[in-house]
Structures are given as C-alpha cells and as structure tokens.
Design a protein around this motif. Structure first.
Motif, mmCIF file in Angstrom:
data_model
loop_
_atom_site.group_PDB
_atom_site.id
_atom_site.type_symbol
_atom_site.label_atom_id
_atom_site.label_comp_id
_atom_site.label_asym_id
_atom_site.label_seq_id
_atom_site.Cartn_x
_atom_site.Cartn_y
_atom_site.Cartn_z
ATOM 1 N N ALA A 39 1.861 -10.750 -45.057
ATOM 2 C CA ALA A 39 1.040 -9.065 -45.880
ATOM 3 C C ALA A 39 1.927 -8.291 -46.886
ATOM 4 N N ILE A 40 2.926 -9.161 -47.391
ATOM 5 C CA ILE A 40 4.066 -8.594 -47.976
ATOM 6 C C ILE A 40 4.554 -10.331 -48.642
ATOM 7 N N GLY A 41 3.940 -10.574 -50.006
ATOM 8 C CA GLY A 41 4.615 -11.422 -50.199
ATOM 9 C C GLY A 41 5.856 -11.816 -50.775
ATOM 10 N N PRO A 42 6.401 -13.499 -50.728
ATOM 11 C CA PRO A 42 8.064 -13.212 -51.484
ATOM 12 C C PRO A 42 8.350 -12.478 -52.688
ATOM 13 N N GLU A 43 7.230 -12.796 -53.032
ATOM 14 C CA GLU A 43 7.588 -12.158 -54.839
ATOM 15 C C GLU A 43 7.156 -11.214 -54.874
ATOM 16 N N GLU A 44 6.810 -10.147 -54.375
ATOM 17 C CA GLU A 44 6.126 -8.814 -54.041
ATOM 18 C C GLU A 44 7.713 -7.845 -53.473
ATOM 19 N N THR A 45 7.906 -7.320 -55.116
ATOM 20 C CA THR A 45 8.488 -5.893 -54.320
ATOM 21 C C THR A 45 8.082 -4.596 -53.601
ATOM 22 N N VAL A 46 9.278 -4.890 -52.350
ATOM 23 C CA VAL A 46 8.928 -3.852 -51.658
ATOM 24 C C VAL A 46 9.829 -2.742 -51.611
ATOM 25 N N ARG A 47 8.752 -1.595 -51.650
ATOM 26 C CA ARG A 47 9.712 0.233 -52.045
ATOM 27 C C ARG A 47 10.028 1.072 -50.792
ATOM 28 N N PHE A 48 10.972 0.960 -50.819
ATOM 29 C CA PHE A 48 11.153 1.798 -49.493
ATOM 30 C C PHE A 48 11.767 3.488 -49.267
ATOM 31 N N VAL A 49 11.980 4.665 -48.119
ATOM 32 C CA VAL A 49 12.415 5.746 -48.257
ATOM 33 C C VAL A 49 12.738 6.094 -47.487
ATOM 34 N N GLY A 50 13.803 7.126 -47.309
ATOM 35 C CA GLY A 50 13.803 7.563 -45.877
ATOM 36 C C GLY A 50 14.251 9.116 -46.161
ATOM 37 N N THR A 51 13.904 9.813 -44.898
ATOM 38 C CA THR A 51 14.807 11.279 -45.378
ATOM 39 C C THR A 51 15.770 11.343 -44.052
ATOM 40 N N PRO A 53 19.476 11.270 -43.693
ATOM 41 C CA PRO A 53 20.216 11.571 -44.441
ATOM 42 C C PRO A 53 18.722 11.186 -45.390
ATOM 43 N N PHE A 54 18.389 11.412 -46.850
ATOM 44 C CA PHE A 54 18.006 10.741 -47.638
ATOM 45 C C PHE A 54 18.172 9.607 -48.283
ATOM 46 N N TRP A 55 17.486 8.212 -48.341
ATOM 47 C CA TRP A 55 18.054 6.991 -48.662
ATOM 48 C C TRP A 55 16.658 5.910 -48.773
ATOM 49 N N GLY A 56 16.729 5.371 -50.217
ATOM 50 C CA GLY A 56 15.836 4.224 -50.752
ATOM 51 C C GLY A 56 15.970 3.486 -50.973
ATOM 52 N N GLY A 57 15.101 2.753 -52.214
ATOM 53 C CA GLY A 57 15.172 1.644 -53.103
ATOM 54 C C GLY A 57 14.232 0.327 -53.083
ATOM 55 N N GLU A 58 14.262 -0.706 -52.893
ATOM 56 C CA GLU A 58 13.450 -1.767 -52.905
ATOM 57 C C GLU A 58 14.399 -3.252 -53.005
ATOM 58 N N ALA A 59 13.502 -3.543 -52.770
ATOM 59 C CA ALA A 59 13.825 -5.077 -52.627
ATOM 60 C C ALA A 59 13.289 -5.939 -52.534
ATOM 61 N N SER A 60 13.343 -6.813 -53.555
ATOM 62 C CA SER A 60 12.673 -8.340 -54.287
ATOM 63 C C SER A 60 13.637 -9.984 -54.174
ATOM 64 N N GLY A 61 12.996 -10.808 -53.421
ATOM 65 C CA GLY A 61 13.445 -12.385 -53.575
ATOM 66 C C GLY A 61 14.407 -12.047 -52.177
ATOM 67 N N GLU A 62 15.894 -12.248 -53.069
ATOM 68 C CA GLU A 62 17.581 -12.426 -52.450
ATOM 69 C C GLU A 62 18.026 -11.087 -52.691
ATOM 70 N N ARG A 63 17.680 -9.626 -53.144
ATOM 71 C CA ARG A 63 18.461 -8.657 -53.607
ATOM 72 C C ARG A 63 17.535 -8.199 -52.925
ATOM 73 N N LEU A 64 18.321 -6.930 -52.926
ATOM 74 C CA LEU A 64 17.941 -5.827 -52.090
ATOM 75 C C LEU A 64 19.031 -4.066 -52.722
ATOM 76 N N GLU A 76 23.718 -3.116 -54.371
ATOM 77 C CA GLU A 76 22.954 -4.258 -54.338
ATOM 78 C C GLU A 76 23.904 -4.889 -54.060
ATOM 79 N N ILE A 77 22.523 -5.552 -53.099
ATOM 80 C CA ILE A 77 22.852 -6.628 -51.951
ATOM 81 C C ILE A 77 22.594 -7.938 -51.801
ATOM 82 N N ALA A 78 23.030 -8.537 -51.232
ATOM 83 C CA ALA A 78 22.472 -9.748 -51.306
ATOM 84 C C ALA A 78 22.001 -9.648 -49.839
ATOM 85 N N VAL A 79 21.082 -10.659 -49.669
ATOM 86 C CA VAL A 79 20.213 -10.292 -48.081
ATOM 87 C C VAL A 79 19.204 -11.282 -47.771
ATOM 88 N N GLU A 80 19.230 -11.999 -47.007
ATOM 89 C CA GLU A 80 18.163 -12.819 -46.039
ATOM 90 C C GLU A 80 16.888 -12.675 -46.143
#
Length: 147
Positions: A39-51, A53-64, A76-80
């Motif tokens: 449902a989420i392809g490897p080429e897509e950017t995933v955006r996320f949010v939480g409360t 505490p407030f946090w968020g961000g996005e992941a694309s490829g091997e970077r988050l 910015e962190i490297a991810v698998e």
C-alpha cells in the motif's frame, strides 16, 4: 539482516497481526498472508505525526527526518525499510537509541486537527513507545489542509 532489524520485524509482524478486517485505507487493501505490504511503495514519501509529546516527520527511501517541538529542524537518520505482511517498518538509530517505526493500515485521528489519516504509526525510541498517524500522496488524509 541485522539482529535488531529481525527483532523489529518480528515485533512488527506481531503488531500487524492484531489489525482488524481485510479492508485497508480507501484505495488500498490488506495483503494476503505471506505477501509483502504494497500500500506504500518504496518510492513514496511517508509523512507522520504524533502528539503528547508532539513529533512528526517523513521517510523516503533509506532516509528519515524526525522532528520534535525541541528540534523543529529535525534529526535525519539512515533507516532500513521493511515491508511486512500487513504494514511497513523503518529501523535506525537516533542519538544512540534504537528507532523502530511500524506503519499499518487503519483509520487514525491525531485528536487535534479534525483530520482522518489512512495509517496508524507505532514508534519506539529506546524504551519509549509513541502512537501517531501517517499518510502519503497516494493515500492522503481527509479533513482541513490547515487546521
């Protein structure tokens, strides 16, 4: 596969097994057992949010990019990336702590914006666990653009 990724993947699969019914977010379906989550392809950017505490961000490829109120520029962190049976996982290290995020299909509300998101997020940083919501361009949130 690293030991930590194997642990995260097994935890992720256990979490994914707890999700209800065969329907995912609008325009997506849950995968059949044994199939990799698509449902989420490897080429897509995933955006996320939480409360709290407030946090968020996005992941694309091997970077988050992970943001907080204290660090709005973000870390910015490297991810698998791991596409499991019923969701997507990202694993990396944030300031010396294990960073493991699971994204699964399911209607989600951040409780503040009157938005409905198509994915839920479970984030674990070290021993701390947080919950949040996620979306992509292909599976967007519904509700106000600027609440």
């Amino acid at each position: 596969m690293t030991f930590r990724l194997a642990i995260a993947a097994s935890s992720f699969l256990a979490l994914a097994a707890c999700q209800p019914g065969p329907e995912g977010p609008e325009g997506t379906t849950r995968e059949s057992p044994g199939a990799a989550f698509a449902a989420i392809g490897p080429e897509e950017t995933v955006r996320f949010v939480g409360t709290e505490p407030f946090w968020g961000g996005e992941a694309s490829g091997e970077r988050l990019l992970y943001t907080t109120v204290e660090n709005q520029e973000g870390f910015e962190i490297a991810v698998e990336r791991f596409a499991g049976n019923n969701g997507l996982g990202y694993s990396g290290t944030l300031e010396g702590e294990a960073f493991d995020m699971a994204i699964t299909p399911g209607e989600c509300s951040d409780g503040m914006s009157d938005r409905t998101f198509p994915f839920t997020v479970t984030l674990k940083i070290g021993a701390e666990q947080r919950g949040g919501c996620a979306w992509t361009d292909r599976a967007p949130f519904t509700g106000p653009e600027n609440p």
